[in-house]
Design an enzyme around this catalytic site. Sequence first.
Site, PDB file in Angstrom:
ATOM      1  N   ARG A   1      56.057   2.757  90.960  1.00  0.00           N
ATOM      2  CA  ARG A   1      57.192   3.037  90.089  1.00  0.00           C
ATOM      3  C   ARG A   1      58.233   3.921  90.779  1.00  0.00           C
ATOM      4  O   ARG A   1      57.891   4.933  91.391  1.00  0.00           O
ATOM      5  CB  ARG A   1      56.653   3.743  88.844  1.00  0.00           C
ATOM      6  CG  ARG A   1      57.553   3.749  87.687  1.00  0.00           C
ATOM      7  CD  ARG A   1      56.786   3.768  86.405  1.00  0.00           C
ATOM      8  NE  ARG A   1      55.931   4.957  86.258  1.00  0.00           N
ATOM      9  CZ  ARG A   1      55.236   5.218  85.158  1.00  0.00           C
ATOM     10  NH1 ARG A   1      55.268   4.386  84.146  1.00  0.00           N
ATOM     11  NH2 ARG A   1      54.490   6.291  85.083  1.00  0.00           N
TER      12      ARG A   1
ATOM     13  N   LYS B   1      50.810   0.273  76.780  1.00  0.00           N
ATOM     14  CA  LYS B   1      50.398   0.612  75.422  1.00  0.00           C
ATOM     15  C   LYS B   1      51.581   1.067  74.559  1.00  0.00           C
ATOM     16  O   LYS B   1      51.687   0.677  73.397  1.00  0.00           O
ATOM     17  CB  LYS B   1      49.337   1.707  75.470  1.00  0.00           C
ATOM     18  CG  LYS B   1      48.796   2.100  74.115  1.00  0.00           C
ATOM     19  CD  LYS B   1      47.571   2.976  74.251  1.00  0.00           C
ATOM     20  CE  LYS B   1      47.919   4.406  74.595  1.00  0.00           C
ATOM     21  NZ  LYS B   1      48.202   5.233  73.421  1.00  0.00           N
TER      22      LYS B   1
ATOM     23  N   ARG C   1      39.816  10.057  70.245  1.00  0.00           N
ATOM     24  CA  ARG C   1      39.511  10.166  71.665  1.00  0.00           C
ATOM     25  C   ARG C   1      38.026  10.378  71.909  1.00  0.00           C
ATOM     26  O   ARG C   1      37.557  10.280  73.035  1.00  0.00           O
ATOM     27  CB  ARG C   1      40.246  11.359  72.274  1.00  0.00           C
ATOM     28  CG  ARG C   1      41.710  11.072  72.563  1.00  0.00           C
ATOM     29  CD  ARG C   1      42.287  12.169  73.441  1.00  0.00           C
ATOM     30  NE  ARG C   1      43.733  12.270  73.297  1.00  0.00           N
ATOM     31  CZ  ARG C   1      44.596  11.470  73.912  1.00  0.00           C
ATOM     32  NH1 ARG C   1      44.166  10.526  74.719  1.00  0.00           N
ATOM     33  NH2 ARG C   1      45.887  11.618  73.726  1.00  0.00           N
TER      34      ARG C   1
ATOM     35  N   ARG D   1      57.846   9.826  90.516  1.00  0.00           N
ATOM     36  CA  ARG D   1      57.328  10.971  89.751  1.00  0.00           C
ATOM     37  C   ARG D   1      56.148  11.577  90.479  1.00  0.00           C
ATOM     38  O   ARG D   1      55.342  10.859  91.051  1.00  0.00           O
ATOM     39  CB  ARG D   1      56.882  10.510  88.364  1.00  0.00           C
ATOM     40  CG  ARG D   1      58.038  10.311  87.439  1.00  0.00           C
ATOM     41  CD  ARG D   1      57.622  10.052  86.016  1.00  0.00           C
ATOM     42  NE  ARG D   1      56.168  10.029  85.830  1.00  0.00           N
ATOM     43  CZ  ARG D   1      55.602   9.692  84.692  1.00  0.00           C
ATOM     44  NH1 ARG D   1      56.338   9.354  83.666  1.00  0.00           N
ATOM     45  NH2 ARG D   1      54.286   9.672  84.559  1.00  0.00           N
TER      46      ARG D   1
ATOM     47  N   ARG E   1      43.536  10.212  86.897  1.00  0.00           N
ATOM     48  CA  ARG E   1      43.928   9.966  85.496  1.00  0.00           C
ATOM     49  C   ARG E   1      43.153   8.785  84.924  1.00  0.00           C
ATOM     50  O   ARG E   1      42.704   8.816  83.782  1.00  0.00           O
ATOM     51  CB  ARG E   1      45.428   9.647  85.402  1.00  0.00           C
ATOM     52  CG  ARG E   1      46.315  10.874  85.355  1.00  0.00           C
ATOM     53  CD  ARG E   1      47.756  10.498  85.637  1.00  0.00           C
ATOM     54  NE  ARG E   1      48.401   9.834  84.511  1.00  0.00           N
ATOM     55  CZ  ARG E   1      49.529   9.107  84.632  1.00  0.00           C
ATOM     56  NH1 ARG E   1      50.097   8.943  85.818  1.00  0.00           N
ATOM     57  NH2 ARG E   1      50.073   8.540  83.583  1.00  0.00           N
TER      58      ARG E   1
END
Length: 217
Positions: A128, A13, A89, A161, A172
Amino acid sequence: MNLVLFGPPGSGKGTQSQRLVESYSLSHISTGDALREAIRKRTPLGLQAQAIIARGELVSDALVTSLLREKIAPLRENTDSFLFDGYPRTVPQAATLAEICDEFRLQPPATLNLHVPDELLIRRLTGRRICPSCGEVFNIYFKPSTLAGVCDVCAGPLVKRVDDDPETTRERLRIYHDQSSPVLDYYAERGVLYTIDANGTTDEVFEKIRSVIEEHY
Ligand SMILES: [Zn+2]
């Protein structure tokens, strides 16, 4: 042209919003950035927000709405094209945005929804690996380094991370879907929701976004 951009973490995004802003000369409105900026500049709203955050409370919708108005007003003198990012939101916020658009004589926004299957998002996020020394980003599934755990650019050690572990990532995504689906429904009911298959390269996804925009504007 006014757009609201939706996309789960890992959907690209951020990159797509940047390209949209550049290609269509949109003013980028991120309520998160606006809030941080107001706090940094110590504006009256920023000071109010800072006190609320310091108490460990959530900034109210009313305050975010005021911030939004404060951000749009000076830009509106030169443009009628905005990209809303991270807002709305909630359904009440979507209704507020409709009012704000009315008030500033802006076209009601169209909503772009970047869709990527959750399983793919999980691999993108949990795979990642980042090089803290040079900033290069790898992915063990999609863009592995030549030597596992070692940066191809500077030979520094790669790290993961903490919030990229599978459990946190699933949580999430769950929160994202729970929060966003009523807002997406709101726009679908109004006939202005465009879902884009965002499983592809940055260029491929941007081409899809562009054809949706060109078809509808
Ligand atoms: Zn490196």
